[in-house]
Design a protein around this motif. Structure first.
Motif, PDB file in Angstrom:
ATOM      1  N   TRP A 208       0.837  -1.206   0.000  1.00 54.43           N
ATOM      2  CA  TRP A 208       0.000   0.000   0.000  1.00 54.43           C
ATOM      3  C   TRP A 208       0.868   1.251   0.000  1.00 54.43           C
ATOM      4  O   TRP A 208       0.584   2.203  -0.720  1.00 54.43           O
ATOM      5  CB  TRP A 208      -0.944  -0.012   1.202  1.00 54.43           C
ATOM      6  CG  TRP A 208      -1.991  -1.060   1.078  1.00 54.43           C
ATOM      7  CD1 TRP A 208      -2.011  -2.290   1.656  1.00 54.43           C
ATOM      8  CD2 TRP A 208      -3.188  -0.970   0.291  1.00 54.43           C
ATOM      9  NE1 TRP A 208      -3.139  -2.981   1.282  1.00 54.43           N
ATOM     10  CE2 TRP A 208      -3.878  -2.187   0.441  1.00 54.43           C
ATOM     11  CE3 TRP A 208      -3.740   0.012  -0.521  1.00 54.43           C
ATOM     12  CZ2 TRP A 208      -5.086  -2.446  -0.180  1.00 54.43           C
ATOM     13  CZ3 TRP A 208      -4.951  -0.244  -1.146  1.00 54.43           C
ATOM     14  CH2 TRP A 208      -5.610  -1.465  -0.979  1.00 54.43           C
ATOM     15  N   GLN A 209       1.927   1.233   0.796  1.00 53.59           N
ATOM     16  CA  GLN A 209       2.803   2.393   0.853  1.00 53.59           C
ATOM     17  C   GLN A 209       3.522   2.609  -0.482  1.00 53.59           C
ATOM     18  O   GLN A 209       3.651   3.742  -0.939  1.00 53.59           O
ATOM     19  CB  GLN A 209       3.810   2.232   1.991  1.00 53.59           C
ATOM     20  CG  GLN A 209       3.146   2.343   3.349  1.00 53.59           C
ATOM     21  CD  GLN A 209       4.077   2.000   4.489  1.00 53.59           C
ATOM     22  OE1 GLN A 209       4.855   1.053   4.407  1.00 53.59           O
ATOM     23  NE2 GLN A 209       3.980   2.767   5.554  1.00 53.59           N
ATOM     24  N   GLU A 210       3.973   1.541  -1.094  1.00 50.91           N
ATOM     25  CA  GLU A 210       4.628   1.673  -2.395  1.00 50.91           C
ATOM     26  C   GLU A 210       3.639   2.118  -3.469  1.00 50.91           C
ATOM     27  O   GLU A 210       4.022   2.816  -4.413  1.00 50.91           O
ATOM     28  CB  GLU A 210       5.316   0.368  -2.786  1.00 50.91           C
ATOM     29  CG  GLU A 210       6.589   0.122  -2.016  1.00 50.91           C
ATOM     30  CD  GLU A 210       7.352  -1.103  -2.492  1.00 50.91           C
ATOM     31  OE1 GLU A 210       6.915  -1.774  -3.455  1.00 50.91           O
ATOM     32  OE2 GLU A 210       8.403  -1.381  -1.888  1.00 50.91           O
ATOM     33  N   SER A 211       2.374   1.732  -3.336  1.00 47.53           N
ATOM     34  CA  SER A 211       1.374   2.165  -4.335  1.00 47.53           C
ATOM     35  C   SER A 211       1.242   3.684  -4.332  1.00 47.53           C
ATOM     36  O   SER A 211       0.984   4.284  -5.378  1.00 47.53           O
ATOM     37  CB  SER A 211       0.025   1.495  -4.092  1.00 47.53           C
ATOM     38  OG  SER A 211      -0.658   2.077  -2.995  1.00 47.53           O
TER      39      SER A 211
ATOM     40  N   ARG B 291      16.984  -1.873 -19.038  1.00 46.72           N
ATOM     41  CA  ARG B 291      17.554  -2.849 -18.088  1.00 46.72           C
ATOM     42  C   ARG B 291      16.519  -3.270 -17.050  1.00 46.72           C
ATOM     43  O   ARG B 291      16.443  -4.440 -16.666  1.00 46.72           O
ATOM     44  CB  ARG B 291      18.782  -2.263 -17.390  1.00 46.72           C
ATOM     45  CG  ARG B 291      20.050  -2.329 -18.197  1.00 46.72           C
ATOM     46  CD  ARG B 291      21.291  -2.002 -17.378  1.00 46.72           C
ATOM     47  NE  ARG B 291      21.229  -0.706 -16.700  1.00 46.72           N
ATOM     48  CZ  ARG B 291      21.549   0.458 -17.256  1.00 46.72           C
ATOM     49  NH1 ARG B 291      21.948   0.488 -18.519  1.00 46.72           N
ATOM     50  NH2 ARG B 291      21.479   1.568 -16.569  1.00 46.72           N
ATOM     51  N   SER B 292      15.721  -2.316 -16.620  1.00 46.00           N
ATOM     52  CA  SER B 292      14.680  -2.625 -15.640  1.00 46.00           C
ATOM     53  C   SER B 292      13.666  -3.603 -16.228  1.00 46.00           C
ATOM     54  O   SER B 292      13.238  -4.547 -15.570  1.00 46.00           O
ATOM     55  CB  SER B 292      14.002  -1.329 -15.193  1.00 46.00           C
ATOM     56  OG  SER B 292      13.080  -1.569 -14.167  1.00 46.00           O
ATOM     57  N   TRP B 293      13.286  -3.382 -17.485  1.00 45.41           N
ATOM     58  CA  TRP B 293      12.355  -4.292 -18.165  1.00 45.41           C
ATOM     59  C   TRP B 293      12.990  -5.659 -18.392  1.00 45.41           C
ATOM     60  O   TRP B 293      12.329  -6.698 -18.257  1.00 45.41           O
ATOM     61  CB  TRP B 293      11.896  -3.696 -19.491  1.00 45.41           C
ATOM     62  CG  TRP B 293      10.674  -2.850 -19.351  1.00 45.41           C
ATOM     63  CD1 TRP B 293      10.633  -1.518 -19.065  1.00 45.41           C
ATOM     64  CD2 TRP B 293       9.318  -3.279 -19.450  1.00 45.41           C
ATOM     65  NE1 TRP B 293       9.337  -1.083 -18.984  1.00 45.41           N
ATOM     66  CE2 TRP B 293       8.503  -2.146 -19.222  1.00 45.41           C
ATOM     67  CE3 TRP B 293       8.706  -4.494 -19.704  1.00 45.41           C
ATOM     68  CZ2 TRP B 293       7.122  -2.207 -19.250  1.00 45.41           C
ATOM     69  CZ3 TRP B 293       7.325  -4.547 -19.735  1.00 45.41           C
ATOM     70  CH2 TRP B 293       6.545  -3.415 -19.514  1.00 45.41           C
ATOM     71  N   ALA B 294      14.263  -5.675 -18.767  1.00 48.60           N
ATOM     72  CA  ALA B 294      14.949  -6.941 -19.060  1.00 48.60           C
ATOM     73  C   ALA B 294      14.956  -7.870 -17.852  1.00 48.60           C
ATOM     74  O   ALA B 294      14.837  -9.086 -18.001  1.00 48.60           O
ATOM     75  CB  ALA B 294      16.379  -6.669 -19.528  1.00 48.60           C
TER      76      ALA B 294
ATOM     77  N   ALA C  10      11.740  -5.585  -9.637  1.00 43.99           N
ATOM     78  CA  ALA C  10      10.703  -5.573  -8.610  1.00 43.99           C
ATOM     79  C   ALA C  10      11.187  -4.773  -7.409  1.00 43.99           C
ATOM     80  O   ALA C  10      12.341  -4.355  -7.348  1.00 43.99           O
ATOM     81  CB  ALA C  10      10.369  -7.003  -8.201  1.00 43.99           C
ATOM     82  N   SER C  11      10.315  -4.594  -6.471  1.00 42.43           N
ATOM     83  CA  SER C  11      10.635  -3.880  -5.245  1.00 42.43           C
ATOM     84  C   SER C  11      11.769  -4.568  -4.491  1.00 42.43           C
ATOM     85  O   SER C  11      11.900  -5.794  -4.515  1.00 42.43           O
ATOM     86  CB  SER C  11       9.395  -3.827  -4.351  1.00 42.43           C
ATOM     87  OG  SER C  11       9.713  -3.260  -3.100  1.00 42.43           O
ATOM     88  N   ALA C  12      12.555  -3.771  -3.800  1.00 35.30           N
ATOM     89  CA  ALA C  12      13.603  -4.324  -2.938  1.00 35.30           C
ATOM     90  C   ALA C  12      12.998  -4.989  -1.708  1.00 35.30           C
ATOM     91  O   ALA C  12      13.630  -5.821  -1.069  1.00 35.30           O
ATOM     92  CB  ALA C  12      14.563  -3.220  -2.521  1.00 35.30           C
ATOM     93  N   GLU C  13      11.779  -4.623  -1.397  1.00 38.87           N
ATOM     94  CA  GLU C  13      11.060  -5.211  -0.265  1.00 38.87           C
ATOM     95  C   GLU C  13      10.398  -6.519  -0.711  1.00 38.87           C
ATOM     96  O   GLU C  13       9.765  -6.567  -1.761  1.00 38.87           O
ATOM     97  CB  GLU C  13       9.984  -4.257   0.245  1.00 38.87           C
ATOM     98  CG  GLU C  13      10.513  -2.926   0.737  1.00 38.87           C
ATOM     99  CD  GLU C  13      11.357  -3.054   1.979  1.00 38.87           C
ATOM    100  OE1 GLU C  13      11.098  -3.966   2.796  1.00 38.87           O
ATOM    101  OE2 GLU C  13      12.289  -2.243   2.139  1.00 38.87           O
TER     102      GLU C  13
ATOM    103  N   PHE D 136       6.494  -4.243  -9.788  1.00 37.44           N
ATOM    104  CA  PHE D 136       6.385  -3.600 -11.102  1.00 37.44           C
ATOM    105  C   PHE D 136       7.237  -2.349 -11.219  1.00 37.44           C
ATOM    106  O   PHE D 136       6.834  -1.379 -11.850  1.00 37.44           O
ATOM    107  CB  PHE D 136       4.928  -3.250 -11.387  1.00 37.44           C
ATOM    108  CG  PHE D 136       3.983  -4.381 -11.147  1.00 37.44           C
ATOM    109  CD1 PHE D 136       3.961  -5.461 -12.012  1.00 37.44           C
ATOM    110  CD2 PHE D 136       3.135  -4.381 -10.050  1.00 37.44           C
ATOM    111  CE1 PHE D 136       3.096  -6.515 -11.790  1.00 37.44           C
ATOM    112  CE2 PHE D 136       2.269  -5.425  -9.821  1.00 37.44           C
ATOM    113  CZ  PHE D 136       2.249  -6.499 -10.690  1.00 37.44           C
ATOM    114  N   VAL D 137       8.414  -2.338 -10.655  1.00 41.04           N
ATOM    115  CA  VAL D 137       9.289  -1.169 -10.717  1.00 41.04           C
ATOM    116  C   VAL D 137       9.581  -0.808 -12.176  1.00 41.04           C
ATOM    117  O   VAL D 137       9.659   0.371 -12.531  1.00 41.04           O
ATOM    118  CB  VAL D 137      10.589  -1.400  -9.917  1.00 41.04           C
ATOM    119  CG1 VAL D 137      11.585  -0.272 -10.133  1.00 41.04           C
ATOM    120  CG2 VAL D 137      10.262  -1.558  -8.435  1.00 41.04           C
ATOM    121  N   TYR D 138       9.712  -1.799 -13.029  1.00 36.43           N
ATOM    122  CA  TYR D 138       9.993  -1.552 -14.443  1.00 36.43           C
ATOM    123  C   TYR D 138       8.883  -0.736 -15.110  1.00 36.43           C
ATOM    124  O   TYR D 138       9.152   0.084 -15.988  1.00 36.43           O
ATOM    125  CB  TYR D 138      10.241  -2.862 -15.196  1.00 36.43           C
ATOM    126  CG  TYR D 138       9.108  -3.863 -15.124  1.00 36.43           C
ATOM    127  CD1 TYR D 138       8.189  -3.967 -16.151  1.00 36.43           C
ATOM    128  CD2 TYR D 138       8.969  -4.714 -14.014  1.00 36.43           C
ATOM    129  CE1 TYR D 138       7.155  -4.891 -16.091  1.00 36.43           C
ATOM    130  CE2 TYR D 138       7.948  -5.638 -13.957  1.00 36.43           C
ATOM    131  CZ  TYR D 138       7.040  -5.709 -14.989  1.00 36.43           C
ATOM    132  OH  TYR D 138       6.009  -6.626 -14.921  1.00 36.43           O
TER     133      TYR D 138
END
Length: 185
Positions: A53-56, A122-125, A129-132, A138-140
């Motif tokens: 929720w916080q990351e959202s 690179r993120s898509w490749a 994802a989140s470090a948590e 879905f960081v990419y």
């Protein structure tokens, strides 16, 4: 040319009107997180971990900021140092908008695209994802908003340049828009 400018303006206007609802989402989710965590001491909300929720909130803010920048430009909402611009004749305002779009905004958008493309790729490749462990995966997608920013701002810069050229050619509609808006578009 006007048709292209209208299409670009329509796209950014539509995206802005849709994405502005993320503001309400940010407020509601933040309010819910605070209530759940501090009032009830809940470790999750609706079965989802609190960190999601916080990351959202971060995701919504990132999309809102990056993808609504062109909408703000369309609505002449960006901060402008207008000591000379405010009182300038309409033709000078159109020239400033034209040169600013071509020599400042478009190169900046190109630089953002060029410097961030590999970063996003690179993120898509790796489907970053989140470090948590219980964070959003879905960081990419979030990082893709950087490229979206560059494209939408560049398109709005093209629209501004087109409208400036029309104003310089004496188009009454564009001159009236300059008169009413203070110069943006």
């Amino acid at each position: 040319m006007r048709g292209l400018a209208n299409a670009i303006d329509g796209l950014n206007d539509l995206l802005g009107k849709i994405l502005v609802w993320l503001t309400l989402g940010i407020v509601l989710v933040q309010f819910t997180v605070v209530l759940a965590r501090y009032l009830y001491g809940a470790p999750n909300i609706a079965g989802l971990p609190m960190i999601m929720w916080q990351e959202s909130i971060t995701y919504m803010h990132g999309f809102l900021f990056m993808l609504c920048a062109a909408y703000t430009l369309l609505k002449d909402g960006h901060v402008r140092v207008d000591i000379f611009y405010r009182e300038a004749p309409l033709r000078r305002k159109a020239m400033v908008n034209l040169f600013g779009s071509i020599f400042l905004l478009l190169p900046m958008c190109a630089a953002v695209w060029l410097f961030s493309f590999d970063y996003v790729a690179r993120s898509w490749a790796q489907l970053e994802a989140s470090a948590e462990a219980s964070g959003l995966q879905f960081v990419y997608i979030l990082k893709s908003a950087i490229l979206g920013f560059a494209v939408l701002m560049a398109l709005q810069g093209v629209s501004m340049a087109i409208r400036s050229v029309l104003a310089l050619q004496g188009d009454n509609d564009e001159l009236q828009k300059l008169r009413l808006s203070g110069g943006g578009h």
